[in-house]
Scaffold this motif. Structure first.
Motif, PDB file in Angstrom:
ATOM      1  N   ARG A 107       0.792  -1.230   0.000  1.00  0.00           N
ATOM      2  CA  ARG A 107       0.000   0.000   0.000  1.00  0.00           C
ATOM      3  C   ARG A 107       0.827   1.285   0.000  1.00  0.00           C
ATOM      4  O   ARG A 107       0.273   2.373  -0.138  1.00  0.00           O
ATOM      5  N   GLY A 108       2.139   1.149   0.242  1.00  0.00           N
ATOM      6  CA  GLY A 108       2.963   2.321   0.420  1.00  0.00           C
ATOM      7  C   GLY A 108       2.852   2.853   1.832  1.00  0.00           C
ATOM      8  O   GLY A 108       1.858   2.572   2.529  1.00  0.00           O
ATOM      9  N   PRO A 109       3.825   3.619   2.297  1.00  0.00           N
ATOM     10  CA  PRO A 109       3.776   4.165   3.664  1.00  0.00           C
ATOM     11  C   PRO A 109       2.556   5.046   3.907  1.00  0.00           C
ATOM     12  O   PRO A 109       1.961   4.999   4.995  1.00  0.00           O
ATOM     13  N   ASP A 110       2.177   5.834   2.902  1.00  0.00           N
ATOM     14  CA  ASP A 110       1.029   6.737   3.085  1.00  0.00           C
ATOM     15  C   ASP A 110      -0.271   5.968   3.291  1.00  0.00           C
ATOM     16  O   ASP A 110      -1.196   6.452   3.956  1.00  0.00           O
ATOM     17  N   GLY A 111      -0.359   4.779   2.703  1.00  0.00           N
ATOM     18  CA  GLY A 111      -1.577   3.992   2.814  1.00  0.00           C
ATOM     19  C   GLY A 111      -1.574   3.005   3.951  1.00  0.00           C
ATOM     20  O   GLY A 111      -2.453   2.128   4.023  1.00  0.00           O
ATOM     21  N   THR A 112      -0.600   3.135   4.838  1.00  0.00           N
ATOM     22  CA  THR A 112      -0.448   2.198   5.953  1.00  0.00           C
ATOM     23  C   THR A 112      -0.449   2.953   7.272  1.00  0.00           C
ATOM     24  O   THR A 112       0.185   4.007   7.391  1.00  0.00           O
ATOM     25  N   THR A 113      -1.129   2.429   8.271  1.00  0.00           N
ATOM     26  CA  THR A 113      -1.116   3.039   9.600  1.00  0.00           C
ATOM     27  C   THR A 113      -0.352   2.152  10.579  1.00  0.00           C
ATOM     28  O   THR A 113      -0.174   0.946  10.347  1.00  0.00           O
ATOM     29  N   ALA A 114       0.073   2.758  11.671  1.00  0.00           N
ATOM     30  CA  ALA A 114       0.752   1.998  12.716  1.00  0.00           C
ATOM     31  C   ALA A 114      -0.169   0.920  13.283  1.00  0.00           C
ATOM     32  O   ALA A 114       0.275  -0.195  13.610  1.00  0.00           O
ATOM     33  N   GLU A 115      -1.449   1.231  13.371  1.00  0.00           N
ATOM     34  CA  GLU A 115      -2.406   0.257  13.893  1.00  0.00           C
ATOM     35  C   GLU A 115      -2.504  -0.966  12.982  1.00  0.00           C
ATOM     36  O   GLU A 115      -2.593  -2.107  13.463  1.00  0.00           O
ATOM     37  N   GLU A 116      -2.459  -0.740  11.673  1.00  0.00           N
ATOM     38  CA  GLU A 116      -2.503  -1.857  10.730  1.00  0.00           C
ATOM     39  C   GLU A 116      -1.243  -2.705  10.820  1.00  0.00           C
ATOM     40  O   GLU A 116      -1.298  -3.941  10.728  1.00  0.00           O
ATOM     41  N   ILE A 117      -0.099  -2.063  11.009  1.00  0.00           N
ATOM     42  CA  ILE A 117       1.151  -2.810  11.172  1.00  0.00           C
ATOM     43  C   ILE A 117       1.095  -3.671  12.424  1.00  0.00           C
ATOM     44  O   ILE A 117       1.445  -4.857  12.401  1.00  0.00           O
ATOM     45  N   ALA A 118       0.636  -3.080  13.513  1.00  0.00           N
ATOM     46  CA  ALA A 118       0.522  -3.828  14.766  1.00  0.00           C
ATOM     47  C   ALA A 118      -0.417  -5.016  14.600  1.00  0.00           C
ATOM     48  O   ALA A 118      -0.130  -6.133  15.076  1.00  0.00           O
ATOM     49  N   GLY A 119      -1.534  -4.797  13.916  1.00  0.00           N
ATOM     50  CA  GLY A 119      -2.496  -5.871  13.714  1.00  0.00           C
ATOM     51  C   GLY A 119      -1.917  -7.021  12.923  1.00  0.00           C
ATOM     52  O   GLY A 119      -2.108  -8.194  13.277  1.00  0.00           O
ATOM     53  N   ARG A 120      -1.194  -6.708  11.860  1.00  0.00           N
ATOM     54  CA  ARG A 120      -0.603  -7.780  11.059  1.00  0.00           C
ATOM     55  C   ARG A 120       0.491  -8.506  11.835  1.00  0.00           C
ATOM     56  O   ARG A 120       0.672  -9.715  11.666  1.00  0.00           O
ATOM     57  N   ALA A 121       1.206  -7.788  12.682  1.00  0.00           N
ATOM     58  CA  ALA A 121       2.266  -8.419  13.480  1.00  0.00           C
ATOM     59  C   ALA A 121       1.705  -9.184  14.677  1.00  0.00           C
ATOM     60  O   ALA A 121       2.444  -9.929  15.332  1.00  0.00           O
ATOM     61  N   GLY A 122       0.407  -8.989  14.962  1.00  0.00           N
ATOM     62  CA  GLY A 122      -0.207  -9.698  16.077  1.00  0.00           C
ATOM     63  C   GLY A 122       0.145  -9.125  17.430  1.00  0.00           C
ATOM     64  O   GLY A 122       0.210  -9.861  18.424  1.00  0.00           O
TER      65      GLY A 122
END
Length: 216
Positions: A24-39
């Motif tokens: 999605r690119g950095p602009d299309g990604t949030t910290a919350e989404e990163i945390a969610g994918r990392a569990g």
């Protein structure tokens, strides 16, 4: 949590960030989404990283750490030029699926960094830190070579620092150049091929490496 567990968690977050940035690119990604994918919980994310771009630092730094460890384990008697070229070629050659995946992650991150100053800042910071950590590794190799060759000038501090800077820049420039193309991970135009070429061009006039090449 043990230090090993903390490092594993950081790397899980880094991989999740790299995947999402590629999608999605950095602009299309949030910290919350990163945390969610990392569990992990969002508060866990911010325990380790200041922002979403900073999250990829462990992934980028991991490759540099493996390179330095490999370089440190080489025989100093072969000479610093040989050791550097061998270690760089080995570090940037995709010998298995994990290594190939890491190179593709790096390509995606460097492409994303072109339009994201915060991500570029992380990349430059990782390279600066790697250069600083490379200095004692090269100093030990040079000292070992100096003992073998009875050449006290071989381990001059400025020569060592210049060599560390040139080697780091060779890897950085090679990866950036490769990332901007669709060249394969092996063969002509690959990271290993470009990095060795850059290293030779950047270090042609350095005393520490010139002496080793003459001996070889």
């Amino acid at each position: 949590m043990t230090e090993r567990r903390k490092a594993a968690t950081q790397l899980d977050i880094a991989r999740a960030a790299a995947e999402l940035f590629a999608e999605r690119g950095p602009d299309g990604t949030t910290a919350e989404e990163i945390a969610g994918r990392a569990g992990v919980a969002l508060r866990t994310f911010y325990r380790y990283f200041r922002n979403k771009q900073d999250a990829v630092a462990p992934l980028l730094a991991g490759g540099a750490a493996e390179w330095r460890a490999h370089l440190a384990g080489l025989d100093p008697a072969a000479g610093v030029p040989t050791a550097l070229e061998q270690s760089i070629a080995d570090a940037l050659t995709a010998t298995d699926d994990r290594a190939a995946e890491a190179l593709e992650w790096t390509r995606g991150l460097l492409r994303a960094a072109q339009d994201d100053p915060a991500l570029r800042a992380v990349w430059y910071r990782v390279n600066q830190e790697s250069e600083e950590q490379l200095v004692p590794v090269i100093a030990r190799l040079a000292a070992g070579r100096a003992d073998a060759a009875a050449d006290a000038d071989a381990a001059d501090d400025l020569d060592v620092r210049l060599t560390a800077a040139a080697a780091t820049d060779a890897v950085r420039l090679a990866l950036e150049t490769w990332a901007a193309t669709d060249a394969p991970a092996e063969g002509p135009g690959s990271p290993a091929d470009l990095a060795v070429r850059c290293l030779r061009e950047l270090t042609g006039g350095l005393r520490l490496l010139a002496a080793g090449r003459e001996d070889g």
